[in-house]
Design a protein around this motif. Structure first.
Motif, PDB file in Angstrom:
ATOM      1  N   ARG A  95      -7.410  -2.633  -5.971  1.00 14.35           N
ATOM      2  CA  ARG A  95      -6.727  -2.964  -4.724  1.00 14.35           C
ATOM      3  C   ARG A  95      -7.347  -4.202  -4.069  1.00 14.35           C
ATOM      4  NH1 ARG A  95      -7.408   2.359  -3.150  1.00 14.35           N
ATOM      5  NH2 ARG A  95      -8.071   1.747  -1.073  1.00 14.35           N
ATOM      6  N   GLU A  96      -8.644  -4.370  -4.218  1.00 11.46           N
ATOM      7  CA  GLU A  96      -9.287  -5.559  -3.664  1.00 11.46           C
ATOM      8  C   GLU A  96      -8.848  -6.815  -4.420  1.00 11.46           C
ATOM      9  OE1 GLU A  96     -11.520  -8.261  -1.544  1.00 11.46           O
ATOM     10  OE2 GLU A  96     -10.838  -6.234  -1.042  1.00 11.46           O
ATOM     11  N   ARG A 122      -5.414  -7.617  -3.239  1.00 11.00           N
ATOM     12  CA  ARG A 122      -5.439  -8.226  -1.904  1.00 11.00           C
ATOM     13  C   ARG A 122      -5.762  -9.712  -1.995  1.00 11.00           C
ATOM     14  NH1 ARG A 122      -8.635 -10.184   1.590  1.00 11.00           N
ATOM     15  NH2 ARG A 122     -10.443  -9.851   0.254  1.00 11.00           N
ATOM     16  N   ARG A 123      -6.761 -10.070  -2.805  1.00 10.66           N
ATOM     17  CA  ARG A 123      -7.139 -11.476  -2.942  1.00 10.66           C
ATOM     18  C   ARG A 123      -6.000 -12.303  -3.529  1.00 10.66           C
ATOM     19  NH1 ARG A 123     -11.925  -9.276  -5.149  1.00 10.66           N
ATOM     20  NH2 ARG A 123     -11.188  -9.891  -7.219  1.00 10.66           N
ATOM     21  N   GLU A 130       0.824  -1.212   0.000  1.00 10.24           N
ATOM     22  CA  GLU A 130       0.000   0.000   0.000  1.00 10.24           C
ATOM     23  C   GLU A 130       0.859   1.263   0.000  1.00 10.24           C
ATOM     24  OE1 GLU A 130      -3.293   1.057   0.154  1.00 10.24           O
ATOM     25  OE2 GLU A 130      -3.928  -0.922  -0.523  1.00 10.24           O
ATOM     26  N   PRO A 185     -10.242   1.313  -5.735  1.00 13.17           N
ATOM     27  CA  PRO A 185     -10.597   0.261  -4.777  1.00 13.17           C
ATOM     28  C   PRO A 185     -10.792  -1.121  -5.403  1.00 13.17           C
ATOM     29  CG  PRO A 185     -11.817   2.269  -4.309  1.00 13.17           C
ATOM     30  CD  PRO A 185     -11.100   2.515  -5.593  1.00 13.17           C
ATOM     31  N   THR A 186     -11.406  -1.191  -6.569  1.00 12.81           N
ATOM     32  CA  THR A 186     -11.634  -2.499  -7.194  1.00 12.81           C
ATOM     33  C   THR A 186     -10.315  -3.194  -7.490  1.00 12.81           C
ATOM     34  OG1 THR A 186     -13.680  -1.702  -8.213  1.00 12.81           O
ATOM     35  CG2 THR A 186     -12.694  -3.691  -9.148  1.00 12.81           C
TER      36      THR A 186
END
Length: 240
Positions: free
Chosen positions: A225-226, A229-230, A213, A222-223
């Protein structure tokens, strides 16, 4: 148009010195040539051995995408398998995708492998980084890298003709002295953003994600970054 098909690097260099235009599968330039006119002389590396390597640590620029299999790291294998249709993959080449394409679907995978490129010009071959390959668009002979411990690739679904789909590529390499280094590349639109983080034994994904980050990856929407993350959480869970 006269197409030269050299069988050695010296022959290929000679044709480049003659002014031959490099061509792979011509999936990207054929329409342009039909509109603007065909070059008098073109050269393909399809019969040059150094451009056709396919190993766990190397991939030739003349290799057709449908031939890229599990001999290479998973991230690169899956990236190649996600390009276009089967008909496109049976014609398009690795070099054409990375050098000639605006989407460069293989580029995120090559970046997380920390790959180096061997390129060919009329003076011979030399090694360079992927930034120069993207900026100067030389004739790509091959990519080489150090084998990762694990790697992964995610490409979001997309409608044909729509905006470029989100891509998340990641790979973990062993570091000298112990520990690992995670590299991540995200294609959001036409831009590719990269970041890296150290991973020590016992570290959970949370610490690694916080480090990422703080890189350019933290500015992604956000989409994206999500999805990152996954992919990172799943990949770290596969470490031996």
């Amino acid at each position: 148009m006269l197409l030269r098909l050299p069988t050695s690097l010296s022959e290929a260099r000679a044709h480049l010195a003659e002014g031959a235009v490099p061509v792979g599968g011509a999936t990207l330039v054929w329409g342009v040539w039909q509109r603007d006119g065909f070059p008098d002389l073109a050269v393909s590396l399809r019969h040059v051995p150094e451009a056709n390597v396919l190993r766990p640590d190397a991939l030739g620029g003349a290799v057709l995408l449908h031939r890229v299999d599990d001999r290479v790291p998973e991230v690169l294998h899956r990236a190649a398998g996600s390009v276009g249709t089967g008909a496109v993959r049976r014609t398009a080449t690795v070099g054409g995708n990375i050098v000639g394409s605006t989407l460069r679907c293989l580029l995120p995978a090559a970046l997380v492998l920390d790959a180096r490129a061997t390129v060919l010009d009329p003076d011979g071959t030399y090694e360079t980084d992927l930034a120069e390959v993207v900026a100067k668009r030389p004739l790509l002979l091959a990519l080489r890298w150090r084998e990762p411990v694990v790697s992964g690739y995610h490409k979001a679904p997309a409608d044909p003709g729509g905006p470029p789909p989100l891509v998340v590529a990641a790979a973990v390499h062993a570091e000298e002295g112990g520990g690992h280094r995670l590299r991540v590349a995200v294609r959001d639109g036409h831009e590719v953003v990269t970041g890296a983080a150290a991973h020590a034994a016992g570290d959970g994904p949370g610490q690694v994600l916080r480090t990422l980050e703080a890189t350019d990856l933290g500015a992604l929407p956000p989409t994206a970054r999500e999805a990152l993350r996954r992919e990172v959480t799943a990949l770290l869970g596969r470490l031996p």
